[in-house]
Design an enzyme around this catalytic site. Structure first.
Site, mmCIF file in Angstrom:
data_model
loop_
_atom_site.group_PDB
_atom_site.id
_atom_site.type_symbol
_atom_site.label_atom_id
_atom_site.label_comp_id
_atom_site.label_asym_id
_atom_site.label_seq_id
_atom_site.Cartn_x
_atom_site.Cartn_y
_atom_site.Cartn_z
ATOM 1 N N ASP A 15 0.817 -1.222 0.000
ATOM 2 C CA ASP A 15 0.000 0.000 0.000
ATOM 3 C C ASP A 15 0.846 1.267 0.000
ATOM 4 O OD1 ASP A 15 -2.402 -1.333 -0.037
ATOM 5 O OD2 ASP A 15 -2.706 -1.225 2.135
ATOM 6 N N ARG A 95 0.895 4.508 16.863
ATOM 7 C CA ARG A 95 0.437 5.515 15.903
ATOM 8 C C ARG A 95 0.784 6.950 16.267
ATOM 9 N NH1 ARG A 95 1.023 1.746 13.445
ATOM 10 N NH2 ARG A 95 -0.472 0.588 12.209
ATOM 11 N N ASP A 124 -6.820 3.353 13.048
ATOM 12 C CA ASP A 124 -5.502 3.960 12.857
ATOM 13 C C ASP A 124 -5.554 5.304 12.133
ATOM 14 O OD1 ASP A 124 -4.073 2.094 14.268
ATOM 15 O OD2 ASP A 124 -3.836 0.768 12.545
ATOM 16 N N SER A 176 -3.870 -9.324 7.677
ATOM 17 C CA SER A 176 -3.305 -7.986 7.798
ATOM 18 C C SER A 176 -2.569 -7.951 9.132
ATOM 19 C CB SER A 176 -4.422 -6.944 7.770
ATOM 20 O OG SER A 176 -3.947 -5.754 8.355
HETATM 21 N N1 ARG Z 1 -7.466 -3.410 16.294
HETATM 22 C C1 ARG Z 1 -6.186 -2.913 16.646
HETATM 23 C C2 ARG Z 1 -6.261 -1.436 16.987
HETATM 24 O O1 ARG Z 1 -7.133 -0.751 16.530
HETATM 25 C C3 ARG Z 1 -5.139 -3.183 15.604
HETATM 26 C C4 ARG Z 1 -5.318 -2.484 14.274
HETATM 27 C C5 ARG Z 1 -4.338 -2.846 13.187
HETATM 28 N N2 ARG Z 1 -4.388 -4.228 12.900
HETATM 29 C C6 ARG Z 1 -3.853 -4.861 11.843
HETATM 30 N N3 ARG Z 1 -3.949 -6.151 11.821
HETATM 31 N N4 ARG Z 1 -3.274 -4.236 10.847
HETATM 32 O O2 ARG Z 1 -5.440 -0.952 17.708
#
Ligand code: ARG
Length: 412
Positions: A15, A95, A124, A176
């Site tokens: 991506d 993040r 995110d 993912s």
């Molecule tokens: N659900 C988790 C959060 O919001 C992880 C998000 C990212 N997950 C991923 N498999 N790319 O903090």
């Protein structure tokens, strides 16, 4: 018109590689990439070359691991922050720091905008953009995944081939995955069905409990004011300690979590987590607090823990409320110093001992032997008054109200 200059949070994945080229084309922009090392296991070697091949004008590799551990992970650990009482939030904590690193480069390089590779229905994007809004309100944020034309991985790969962007030869994972030193988050594929048990191949950093050693492993963790400072009798910096503990706990099948969680964007989603060190440290830290925190502080802190977890999960890291709660939490941690012994066995954690110079556990008060100093006679008066409201309520209800009811019945 001045040419746009955009800084992109770049992971080196499909991506974000497409994003570099796409921003150049769509916005006629110079693109700068910023990649953060948060202690992920995945190699960062080759990422700069890939960024250049994708069309980046400048490439930044930032080592953020230490800052991540001391300024993001440890505050969350001290707070006992687990989202919905379960998730230690490796992704959520990463993040705001990535956004901060991106903003710093963007400002230095006089960028007109920043961009990220988060999807339009996750948490995110919110964490990223709200952090940027707090740190650099003047910066525009672009979220290509919410705007662009690609509908599938295949379309993105075709775009890469057209533009000479290298695509990883390895077979794409059906999941993912997001990972850093504090844990791995895994979603999509078969995991989207909450009735399906997570397949073994979803896990990458923990041994399954079935395959874990048949003999228990013991670790001792030393804390100073709520922060881990030693492992198995050896003083250690935070980064090394977490890496080492990830290894030990992971080998014992510790730290696998399977959670249906409430996202900020309104939906429920199912995610698998692997957080061996995070699970062990939260467990040990909590045990030390049981020994050292005053009862009322401990009970009040439980509520704050929840609020703190929500702040992290919901992307509100750079807010006055988070800072204010840090004040409370740091005050509670002054005596959370001591040693906790933990037993790991086939995915399970057990407390095997705890000690602290600030322990509030008083053997003389707790014992049932003749050493006992607790004043048993004081209990009598205490109970009389403590139970008084309940006694009065029930007396009135049982006797008086019964009579009233009888009278009312006769009158009918
Ligand atoms: N659900 C988790 C959060 O919001 C992880 C998000 C990212 N997950 C991923 N498999 N790319 O903090």
């Amino acid at each position: 018109m001045k040419k746009e200059k955009i800084a992109v949070a770049y992971s080196g994945g499909l991506d974000t590689s497409v994003i570099v080229k796409w921003l150049q084309e769509k916005y006629n922009a110079d693109v700068i990439t910023v990649t953060g090392n948060l202690g992920q296991k995945k190699e960062l070697i080759g990422v700069p070359e890939k960024a250049y091949k994708s069309g980046a004008k400048k490439v930044f590799m930032q080592n953020l691991e230490k800052e991540f551990v001391y300024d993001y992970i440890f505050p969350a650990l001290k707070a006992g922050a687990l989202y919905e009482h379960t998730y230690p939030m490796a992704t959520s904590l990463g993040r705001p720091l990535l956004a901060k690193a991106l903003v710093e480069v963007a400002k230095r390089e006089r960028c007109t905008a920043v961009a990220h590779g988060c999807t339009g229905k996750g948490n995110d994007q919110v964490r990223f953009e709200v952090a940027v809004m707090a740190l650099a309100p003047e910066l525009k944020v672009i979220a290509p995944l919410r705007e662009w034309e690609f509908k599938s991985r295949e379309e993105e790969i075709a775009y890469c081939e057209k533009h000479g962007i290298p695509v990883a030869a390895t077979k794409a994972s059906p999941y993912s995955i997001d990972e850093n030193i504090w844990g791995t988050s895994i979603e999509c594929g078969i995991l989207e069905d909450p009735m399906e048990v997570a397949p073994q191949d979803a896990y990458t950093r923990t041994t399954s409990p079935e395959n874990a050693p048949d003999k228990a492993t013991y670790v001792t963790i030393e804390f100073k004011e709520g922060v881990p400072v030693g492992l198995n009798g050896k003083k250690m910096d935070g980064v090394s300690l977490i890496h080492k503990l990830n290894e030990i706990a992971g080998a014992n099948g510790v730290g696998r979590l399977d959670l249906v969680e409430n996202r900020l964007v309104g939906i429920k989603s199912r995610e698998i987590y692997e957080a061996p060190a995070a699970s062990t440290l939260h467990f040990a830290h909590r045990e030390l607090e049981r020994l050292t925190l005053d009862k009322e502080v401990m009970h009040a802190k439980a509520k704050i823990s929840n609020d703190y977890a929500d702040i992290i999960y919901n992307g509100l890291w750079f807010t006055p409320l988070k800072k204010a709660l840090d004040g409370f939490i740091n005050e509670t941690q002054k005596n959370v110093t001591g040693i906790v012994k933990v037993k790991m066995y086939k995915g399970n954690l057990e407390i095997a001992g705890r000690t602290s110079p600030y322990s509030l556990y008083d053997m003389k008060l707790a014992t049932y032997t003749k050493e006992d100093t607790f004043d048993h006679t004081a209990a009598e008066g205490f109970i009389k008054i403590y139970g008084l409201p309940s006694k009065i309520y029930n007396k009135v209800n049982k006797e008086k109200f019964a009579k009233v009811k009888k009278v009312l019945k006769r009158k009918k």
